[in-house]
Motif scaffolding. Structure first.
Motif, PDB file in Angstrom:
ATOM      1  N   GLN A 132       0.806  -1.215   0.000  1.00 51.61           N
ATOM      2  CA  GLN A 132       0.000   0.000   0.000  1.00 51.61           C
ATOM      3  C   GLN A 132       0.847   1.276   0.000  1.00 51.61           C
ATOM      4  OE1 GLN A 132      -2.969  -0.162   3.122  1.00 51.61           O
ATOM      5  NE2 GLN A 132      -3.641  -2.200   2.526  1.00 51.61           N
ATOM      6  N   LEU A 133       1.905   1.249  -0.823  1.00 50.77           N
ATOM      7  CA  LEU A 133       2.657   2.471  -1.071  1.00 50.77           C
ATOM      8  C   LEU A 133       1.871   3.260  -2.113  1.00 50.77           C
ATOM      9  CD1 LEU A 133       5.219   4.141  -0.629  1.00 50.77           C
ATOM     10  CD2 LEU A 133       6.314   2.800  -2.435  1.00 50.77           C
ATOM     11  N   SER A 134       1.204   4.310  -1.678  1.00 50.97           N
ATOM     12  CA  SER A 134       0.148   4.935  -2.484  1.00 50.97           C
ATOM     13  C   SER A 134       0.654   6.082  -3.347  1.00 50.97           C
ATOM     14  CB  SER A 134      -0.961   5.463  -1.563  1.00 50.97           C
ATOM     15  OG  SER A 134      -1.512   4.418  -0.801  1.00 50.97           O
ATOM     16  N   THR A 135       0.033   6.201  -4.525  1.00 50.91           N
ATOM     17  CA  THR A 135       0.159   7.366  -5.376  1.00 50.91           C
ATOM     18  C   THR A 135      -1.222   7.691  -5.926  1.00 50.91           C
ATOM     19  OG1 THR A 135       1.301   8.338  -7.287  1.00 50.91           O
ATOM     20  CG2 THR A 135       0.726   6.014  -7.424  1.00 50.91           C
ATOM     21  N   THR A 136      -1.535   8.956  -6.126  1.00 52.00           N
ATOM     22  CA  THR A 136      -2.897   9.382  -6.479  1.00 52.00           C
ATOM     23  C   THR A 136      -2.941  10.013  -7.872  1.00 52.00           C
ATOM     24  OG1 THR A 136      -2.578  11.551  -5.427  1.00 52.00           O
ATOM     25  CG2 THR A 136      -3.471   9.776  -4.055  1.00 52.00           C
ATOM     26  N   PHE A 137      -4.148   9.998  -8.455  1.00 55.27           N
ATOM     27  CA  PHE A 137      -4.408  10.662  -9.732  1.00 55.27           C
ATOM     28  C   PHE A 137      -5.883  11.023  -9.789  1.00 55.27           C
ATOM     29  CE2 PHE A 137      -5.442   6.270 -10.394  1.00 55.27           C
ATOM     30  CZ  PHE A 137      -6.509   6.260 -11.276  1.00 55.27           C
ATOM     31  N   GLN A 196      -8.755   0.020 -11.399  1.00 50.36           N
ATOM     32  CA  GLN A 196      -9.836  -0.229 -12.349  1.00 50.36           C
ATOM     33  C   GLN A 196     -10.174   1.013 -13.150  1.00 50.36           C
ATOM     34  OE1 GLN A 196     -13.103  -1.798 -10.063  1.00 50.36           O
ATOM     35  NE2 GLN A 196     -12.160  -3.831  -9.861  1.00 50.36           N
ATOM     36  N   GLU A 197      -9.739   2.154 -12.675  1.00 46.63           N
ATOM     37  CA  GLU A 197      -9.972   3.406 -13.398  1.00 46.63           C
ATOM     38  C   GLU A 197      -8.985   3.544 -14.560  1.00 46.63           C
ATOM     39  OE1 GLU A 197     -12.529   5.182 -12.580  1.00 46.63           O
ATOM     40  OE2 GLU A 197     -12.965   3.965 -10.808  1.00 46.63           O
ATOM     41  N   THR A 198      -9.398   4.306 -15.558  1.00 45.90           N
ATOM     42  CA  THR A 198      -8.527   4.564 -16.701  1.00 45.90           C
ATOM     43  C   THR A 198      -7.689   5.804 -16.426  1.00 45.90           C
ATOM     44  OG1 THR A 198     -10.118   3.596 -18.245  1.00 45.90           O
ATOM     45  CG2 THR A 198      -8.412   5.048 -19.159  1.00 45.90           C
ATOM     46  N   ILE A 199      -6.381   5.657 -16.543  1.00 49.36           N
ATOM     47  CA  ILE A 199      -5.469   6.767 -16.280  1.00 49.36           C
ATOM     48  C   ILE A 199      -5.186   7.486 -17.592  1.00 49.36           C
ATOM     49  CG2 ILE A 199      -3.248   7.426 -15.287  1.00 49.36           C
ATOM     50  CD1 ILE A 199      -3.183   4.737 -13.884  1.00 49.36           C
ATOM     51  N   SER A 200      -5.466   8.757 -17.614  1.00 52.52           N
ATOM     52  CA  SER A 200      -5.257   9.536 -18.826  1.00 52.52           C
ATOM     53  C   SER A 200      -3.764   9.681 -19.107  1.00 52.52           C
ATOM     54  CB  SER A 200      -5.883  10.924 -18.680  1.00 52.52           C
ATOM     55  OG  SER A 200      -5.174  11.681 -17.712  1.00 52.52           O
ATOM     56  N   PRO A 201      -3.388   9.936 -20.370  1.00 46.04           N
ATOM     57  CA  PRO A 201      -1.964  10.127 -20.696  1.00 46.04           C
ATOM     58  C   PRO A 201      -1.295  11.207 -19.850  1.00 46.04           C
ATOM     59  CG  PRO A 201      -3.241   9.852 -22.693  1.00 46.04           C
ATOM     60  CD  PRO A 201      -4.240   9.955 -21.580  1.00 46.04           C
ATOM     61  N   GLN A 202      -2.028  12.295 -19.559  1.00 49.63           N
ATOM     62  CA  GLN A 202      -1.461  13.359 -18.740  1.00 49.63           C
ATOM     63  C   GLN A 202      -1.202  12.880 -17.315  1.00 49.63           C
ATOM     64  OE1 GLN A 202      -3.840  16.925 -18.587  1.00 49.63           O
ATOM     65  NE2 GLN A 202      -2.497  17.913 -17.061  1.00 49.63           N
ATOM     66  N   ASP A 203      -2.175  12.143 -16.753  1.00 49.26           N
ATOM     67  CA  ASP A 203      -1.997  11.615 -15.399  1.00 49.26           C
ATOM     68  C   ASP A 203      -0.903  10.556 -15.356  1.00 49.26           C
ATOM     69  OD1 ASP A 203      -3.925  13.228 -14.222  1.00 49.26           O
ATOM     70  OD2 ASP A 203      -5.555  11.826 -14.656  1.00 49.26           O
ATOM     71  N   GLN A 204      -0.771   9.777 -16.424  1.00 52.65           N
ATOM     72  CA  GLN A 204       0.301   8.789 -16.479  1.00 52.65           C
ATOM     73  C   GLN A 204       1.661   9.468 -16.345  1.00 52.65           C
ATOM     74  OE1 GLN A 204       0.031   6.057 -19.839  1.00 52.65           O
ATOM     75  NE2 GLN A 204      -2.208   6.128 -19.758  1.00 52.65           N
ATOM     76  N   GLU A 205       1.803  10.586 -17.036  1.00 51.30           N
ATOM     77  CA  GLU A 205       3.076  11.306 -16.979  1.00 51.30           C
ATOM     78  C   GLU A 205       3.311  11.910 -15.591  1.00 51.30           C
ATOM     79  OE1 GLU A 205       6.689  12.375 -18.336  1.00 51.30           O
ATOM     80  OE2 GLU A 205       5.200  11.156 -19.388  1.00 51.30           O
ATOM     81  N   GLU A 206       2.233  12.422 -14.974  1.00 50.54           N
ATOM     82  CA  GLU A 206       2.375  13.010 -13.638  1.00 50.54           C
ATOM     83  C   GLU A 206       2.719  11.944 -12.593  1.00 50.54           C
ATOM     84  OE1 GLU A 206      -1.165  15.141 -12.755  1.00 50.54           O
ATOM     85  OE2 GLU A 206      -0.776  16.753 -14.210  1.00 50.54           O
ATOM     86  N   ILE A 207       2.071  10.781 -12.698  1.00 49.70           N
ATOM     87  CA  ILE A 207       2.370   9.697 -11.763  1.00 49.70           C
ATOM     88  C   ILE A 207       3.814   9.241 -11.922  1.00 49.70           C
ATOM     89  CG2 ILE A 207       1.865   7.287 -11.207  1.00 49.70           C
ATOM     90  CD1 ILE A 207      -1.062   7.864 -11.921  1.00 49.70           C
ATOM     91  N   LYS A 208       4.247   9.123 -13.165  1.00 51.87           N
ATOM     92  CA  LYS A 208       5.623   8.704 -13.439  1.00 51.87           C
ATOM     93  C   LYS A 208       6.617   9.698 -12.840  1.00 51.87           C
ATOM     94  CE  LYS A 208       8.537   7.195 -17.328  1.00 51.87           C
ATOM     95  NZ  LYS A 208       9.695   8.085 -17.103  1.00 51.87           N
ATOM     96  N   GLU A 209       6.349  10.992 -12.994  1.00 50.13           N
ATOM     97  CA  GLU A 209       7.246  12.012 -12.459  1.00 50.13           C
ATOM     98  C   GLU A 209       7.248  12.000 -10.933  1.00 50.13           C
ATOM     99  OE1 GLU A 209       6.110  15.730 -14.112  1.00 50.13           O
ATOM    100  OE2 GLU A 209       6.838  15.253 -16.148  1.00 50.13           O
ATOM    101  N   GLU A 223      13.499   2.319 -12.752  1.00 49.27           N
ATOM    102  CA  GLU A 223      12.768   2.288 -14.023  1.00 49.27           C
ATOM    103  C   GLU A 223      11.285   2.301 -13.706  1.00 49.27           C
ATOM    104  OE1 GLU A 223      11.941  -0.818 -17.690  1.00 49.27           O
ATOM    105  OE2 GLU A 223      13.833  -0.941 -16.599  1.00 49.27           O
ATOM    106  N   VAL A 224      10.587   3.345 -14.149  1.00 48.07           N
ATOM    107  CA  VAL A 224       9.170   3.529 -13.846  1.00 48.07           C
ATOM    108  C   VAL A 224       8.366   3.514 -15.137  1.00 48.07           C
ATOM    109  CG1 VAL A 224       7.440   5.005 -12.744  1.00 48.07           C
ATOM    110  CG2 VAL A 224       9.778   4.934 -11.839  1.00 48.07           C
ATOM    111  N   THR A 225       7.328   2.680 -15.175  1.00 47.72           N
ATOM    112  CA  THR A 225       6.413   2.646 -16.323  1.00 47.72           C
ATOM    113  C   THR A 225       4.979   2.742 -15.815  1.00 47.72           C
ATOM    114  OG1 THR A 225       6.366   0.215 -16.296  1.00 47.72           O
ATOM    115  CG2 THR A 225       7.989   1.275 -17.719  1.00 47.72           C
ATOM    116  N   VAL A 226       4.189   3.539 -16.514  1.00 50.88           N
ATOM    117  CA  VAL A 226       2.778   3.726 -16.160  1.00 50.88           C
ATOM    118  C   VAL A 226       1.952   3.595 -17.433  1.00 50.88           C
ATOM    119  CG1 VAL A 226       1.065   5.244 -15.091  1.00 50.88           C
ATOM    120  CG2 VAL A 226       3.453   5.320 -14.308  1.00 50.88           C
ATOM    121  N   ASN A 227       0.859   2.815 -17.363  1.00 42.92           N
ATOM    122  CA  ASN A 227      -0.047   2.708 -18.506  1.00 42.92           C
ATOM    123  C   ASN A 227      -1.483   3.005 -18.070  1.00 42.92           C
ATOM    124  OD1 ASN A 227      -1.029   0.307 -17.311  1.00 42.92           O
ATOM    125  ND2 ASN A 227       0.553  -0.892 -18.355  1.00 42.92           N
ATOM    126  N   ASP A 228      -2.460   2.588 -18.868  1.00 41.76           N
ATOM    127  CA  ASP A 228      -3.858   2.956 -18.610  1.00 41.76           C
ATOM    128  C   ASP A 228      -4.376   2.497 -17.247  1.00 41.76           C
ATOM    129  OD1 ASP A 228      -3.781   4.031 -21.073  1.00 41.76           O
ATOM    130  OD2 ASP A 228      -4.983   2.478 -22.067  1.00 41.76           O
TER     131      ASP A 228
END
Length: 252
Positions: A132-137, A196-209, A223-228
């Motif tokens: 439960q190491l959390s990140t939000t979007f 279960q939610e769809t992560i938008s491309p903009q949010d994917q980039e913010e989460i990655k950063e 190495e960090v990867t984020v998808n939908d």
């Protein structure tokens, strides 16, 4: 001839008496116990205060050398005393569990037989499990959370300094103070999170950063990867840590 025989008998008797009266360096208390008195089991009292339970088994190989096998574990739960180090709300749900295995070769510098100051080279394998190491979007004008779960594994070599006492009428009670141990090696970890939610491309980039900023450690490669619907983190790099303990045990 008779004089030679008499001298030989006198010398033999003298050597026999000398050898019988010669003191031994082995303490008499080692004869006590159901076995040979060269085995010790111990429990770390300091670790128990932070939910980290450590057990050790020691076997004397000679007067000044012993072999120790240690095992410790922390059941899954909140990070002890986390509130004293950070006010970050996203870390309040973080849970951790650990397991380690430590073989050690110990050299006693003074009296030996399990007592006195010692120095011990050791190897340690350790696994840190994080939950439960959390990140939000944001999605659909609502805030959502991805909980990353995974583990970090380390392989290290080190050395420990300490002192051990044998107390009681039969010297069967053992007090072991590992004053300071330092080890270093390598580490690697993998962490994954799903939503279960769809992560938008903009949010994917913010989460990655956000994750990369949290892992911005010069000597650690990440190495960090984020998808939908997921986030994945891989880390690798050198590892260093310290150890210390105060244990009570029984010799048998």
């Amino acid at each position: 001839m008779k004089k030679f025989v008499a001298l030989w008998l006198a010398a033999t008797c003298s050597l026999a008496l000398f050898s019988q009266g010669k003191p031994t360096t082995k303490p008499m208390y080692l004869s006590y116990g159901p076995t040979d008195g060269k085995n010790i089991i111990k429990f770390n009292l300091l670790g128990a205060a932070i939910r980290n339970y450590a057990f050790y088994g020691e076997r004397m190989l000679s007067r000044k050398v012993s072999l120790i096998l240690g095992c410790n574990f922390m059941p899954r739960g909140g990070v002890p005393y986390l509130e004293n180090f950070t006010d970050d709300e996203t870390l309040k749900t973080l849970e951790v569990g650990t397991f380690s295995f430590t073989p050690e070769l110990r050299f006693y510098l003074a009296s030996g037989y399990g007592g006195g100051f010692y120095i011990g080279p050791y190897y340690r394998f350790e696994r840190f499990s994080l939950y439960q190491l959390s990140t939000t979007f944001d999605a659909d004008e609502e805030e959502h959370t991805i909980d990353l779960d995974g583990s970090l594994k380390t392989h290290s070599g080190g050395i420990v300094l300490g002192c051990q006492w044998l107390v009681g009428s039969r010297k069967n009670i053992v007090l072991d103070w590992s004053i300071l141990g330092i080890h270093g090696g390598i580490s690697s970890g993998n962490f994954n999170g799903l939503t279960q939610e769809t992560i938008s491309p903009q949010d994917q980039e913010e989460i990655k950063e956000d994750i990369e900023d949290a892992l911005d450690i010069p000597i650690i490669k990440s190495e960090v990867t984020v998808n939908d619907h997921s986030a994945h983190v891989k880390i690798k790099g050198p590892w260093a840590f310290i150890r210390g303990s105060f244990s009570i045990g029984y010799r048998f």
